[in-house]
Design a protein around this motif. Sequence first.
Motif, PDB file in Angstrom:
ATOM      1  N   GLY A   1       0.821  -1.212   0.000  1.00 47.51           N
ATOM      2  CA  GLY A   1       0.000   0.000   0.000  1.00 47.51           C
ATOM      3  C   GLY A   1       0.850   1.255   0.000  1.00 47.51           C
ATOM      4  O   GLY A   1       0.475   2.270  -0.603  1.00 47.51           O
ATOM      5  N   GLY A   2       1.994   1.197   0.655  1.00 48.17           N
ATOM      6  CA  GLY A   2       2.915   2.333   0.659  1.00 48.17           C
ATOM      7  C   GLY A   2       3.409   2.659  -0.742  1.00 48.17           C
ATOM      8  O   GLY A   2       3.534   3.825  -1.119  1.00 48.17           O
ATOM      9  N   TYR A   3       3.671   1.605  -1.533  1.00 51.60           N
ATOM     10  CA  TYR A   3       4.055   1.832  -2.926  1.00 51.60           C
ATOM     11  C   TYR A   3       2.940   2.564  -3.672  1.00 51.60           C
ATOM     12  O   TYR A   3       3.197   3.520  -4.409  1.00 51.60           O
ATOM     13  CB  TYR A   3       4.313   0.505  -3.648  1.00 51.60           C
ATOM     14  N   VAL A   4       1.716   2.142  -3.476  1.00 53.27           N
ATOM     15  CA  VAL A   4       0.577   2.762  -4.157  1.00 53.27           C
ATOM     16  C   VAL A   4       0.446   4.230  -3.746  1.00 53.27           C
ATOM     17  O   VAL A   4       0.283   5.111  -4.599  1.00 53.27           O
ATOM     18  CB  VAL A   4      -0.732   1.982  -3.853  1.00 53.27           C
ATOM     19  N   LEU A   5       0.522   4.490  -2.440  1.00 54.44           N
ATOM     20  CA  LEU A   5       0.409   5.867  -1.966  1.00 54.44           C
ATOM     21  C   LEU A   5       1.527   6.751  -2.506  1.00 54.44           C
ATOM     22  O   LEU A   5       1.287   7.895  -2.912  1.00 54.44           O
ATOM     23  CB  LEU A   5       0.417   5.898  -0.435  1.00 54.44           C
ATOM     24  N   ALA A   6       2.735   6.229  -2.531  1.00 57.03           N
ATOM     25  CA  ALA A   6       3.877   7.000  -3.024  1.00 57.03           C
ATOM     26  C   ALA A   6       3.738   7.299  -4.513  1.00 57.03           C
ATOM     27  O   ALA A   6       3.999   8.420  -4.961  1.00 57.03           O
ATOM     28  CB  ALA A   6       5.173   6.242  -2.751  1.00 57.03           C
ATOM     29  N   ARG A   7       3.327   6.285  -5.274  1.00 55.70           N
ATOM     30  CA  ARG A   7       3.156   6.498  -6.715  1.00 55.70           C
ATOM     31  C   ARG A   7       2.047   7.516  -6.986  1.00 55.70           C
ATOM     32  O   ARG A   7       2.184   8.370  -7.857  1.00 55.70           O
ATOM     33  CB  ARG A   7       2.869   5.181  -7.426  1.00 55.70           C
ATOM     34  N   ALA A   8       0.965   7.437  -6.224  1.00 58.63           N
ATOM     35  CA  ALA A   8      -0.138   8.387  -6.414  1.00 58.63           C
ATOM     36  C   ALA A   8       0.302   9.814  -6.070  1.00 58.63           C
ATOM     37  O   ALA A   8      -0.092  10.763  -6.747  1.00 58.63           O
ATOM     38  CB  ALA A   8      -1.337   7.985  -5.563  1.00 58.63           C
ATOM     39  N   ALA A   9       1.127   9.949  -5.048  1.00 61.08           N
ATOM     40  CA  ALA A   9       1.595  11.273  -4.618  1.00 61.08           C
ATOM     41  C   ALA A   9       2.793  11.755  -5.425  1.00 61.08           C
ATOM     42  O   ALA A   9       3.131  12.940  -5.379  1.00 61.08           O
ATOM     43  CB  ALA A   9       1.961  11.229  -3.137  1.00 61.08           C
TER      44      ALA A   9
END
Length: 190
Positions: free
Chosen positions: A157-165
């Motif tokens: 989930g951290g990867y997803v949040l980082a990519r989105a941001a």
Amino acid sequence: MSTSERLIESTRELLWERGYVGTSPKAILERAEAGQGSMYHHFTGKPDLALAAIRRTAEEMRATAGALLDGPGTPYERIEAYLLRERDVLRGCPVGRLTMDPDVIADPALRAPVRETLDWLRDRIARLVEEGREQGQFAPSLDGAEIAATVVATVQGGYVLARAAGSPDAFDTAVRGLLTLLAAARPSAS
């Protein structure tokens, strides 16, 4: 590097960048600097080559994680080392990203190394939590399987949040939050 190795490595990179559908045989051959018939000389086709690439990526991920999870330190310190290791956060997880690829998930053979790797990771972390509980380093109420699922979900989930941001800060924040929770579950923290 042999032609088959160049094909596997090129496919690994392209799967990470573009996914299965976006990874055409032509793109693989161009990246590998291989002749047109090379892929079919070494592999039965794109699915066979993709499977070899996914397996290689999964093996690499297990080796990297295993070196930290089986390394020196307490169970907490080994989980911490895994969570804090250097990652190319904005590219995402080369294994985890494959779960979002409908063609990989629809094919049991392509999905198998992805599932096996994530299962291995959860199992290894769960055993570390149980080891920590037995040594009195984690509260007896912690469930290894639940904590392991939380660790893997936080990383993915951290990867997803980082990519989105567009910034690794979101990944780092998620990891710090999880480490704070784990530290609070240590008897010495009470």
